[in-house]
Design a protein around this motif. Sequence first.
Motif, short mmCIF file in Angstrom:
data_model
loop_
_atom_site.label_atom_id
_atom_site.label_comp_id
_atom_site.label_asym_id
_atom_site.label_seq_id
_atom_site.Cartn_x
_atom_site.Cartn_y
_atom_site.Cartn_z
N UNK A 35 0.81 -1.22 0.00
CA UNK A 35 0.00 0.00 0.00
C UNK A 35 0.84 1.27 0.00
N UNK A 36 2.15 1.12 0.20
CA UNK A 36 3.05 2.27 0.06
C UNK A 36 3.77 2.31 -1.27
N UNK A 37 3.44 1.39 -2.17
CA UNK A 37 4.11 1.26 -3.47
C UNK A 37 3.19 1.76 -4.58
N UNK A 38 3.52 2.88 -5.18
CA UNK A 38 2.64 3.48 -6.18
C UNK A 38 2.45 2.60 -7.41
N UNK A 39 3.50 1.93 -7.85
CA UNK A 39 3.38 1.09 -9.05
C UNK A 39 2.39 -0.04 -8.83
N UNK A 40 2.56 -0.78 -7.74
CA UNK A 40 1.71 -1.93 -7.49
C UNK A 40 0.28 -1.49 -7.16
N UNK A 41 0.14 -0.47 -6.34
CA UNK A 41 -1.21 0.00 -6.00
C UNK A 41 -1.92 0.55 -7.23
N UNK A 42 -1.16 1.14 -8.15
CA UNK A 42 -1.78 1.64 -9.39
C UNK A 42 -2.43 0.52 -10.18
#
Length: 315
Positions: free
Chosen positions: A190-197
Amino acid sequence: MKKSSHSVKHIILYLLAAVVVLMTTLIPSASQAVLAAPAALADTAQVMETADSLPEPATDTHADNSLSSGSVDRQIENKKLPSRVAIIVDDFGNNMRGTEEMFKLPVKITVAVMPFLSTSEKDARRAHELGLDVLVHLPMEPRQGKPEWLGPGAVLTKMSDAEVRQRVEAALDNVPFAIGINNHMGSKVTGDERVMGIVLAVCKERGLFFVDSHTNYRSVAGRMARELGLPPVENHIFLDDVHSVSHVAKQMKLVHERAMSQRYCVTIGHVGIQGKETAAGIRSGIAGMKDSVEFIGISELVRDEWKWNSQVTLP
């Protein structure tokens, strides 16, 4: 008579002259006042616009903080709504302790089901038949913790974009009637923009929403959800961070206070080793709240607070 008439004429002329002088003096001031009015209105609008662009209060998770007439109407409408509580219960799907007790609670709950486990489909179907909302409780990589705590089908930050997408879609396909996703663990994801995107993109494509369990206070999920036009839903209070009936009952009081002061509260408990204790604590808390708050499914909260109408097609 002629002399008197001549005096009257002089008086009239003096009066007319005085009127002309007064008009000459006053009219420019009046015209300047009229010209100044639009500038004053523009200044007011600029002040309003500046106020509207200030960051939202930490206690308010609305995506739209504008002063438009539509927003005002919405604020008026929300004030008419009772204070509400959405209880999400995590970790269904493996016949965990407390499952029966949670299903028998006298209020609506939202059932968060882990995918690919022995009773994942059974628990989701039962919840749906009872009129309860279902979420996929998606395992996500934490900053700390044992990999075996995650369960099957976990999303990891080392995965490629295609692998993340495949994991999310497979989990959704495994849990029938799911209207959204919330994270199991997941403080790293949830702190990773790529994966959460990618996770949020799949949600949007399928007409779902994402509930941030808030295992990471630096989570990017809410901000990215707003940017994609999704409701920024998040957990406010964990009920069973300490595993006892008395603690859960105490947490329910905090839930009650937040719902009364902020209009609504999202809270999370769990089935599992202490699932019966959590259910008992929730039941105890409900008794003191039922007359002042309404217990609702997460879909009702999302619909009313963020005007989100899910387009998901349930099986």
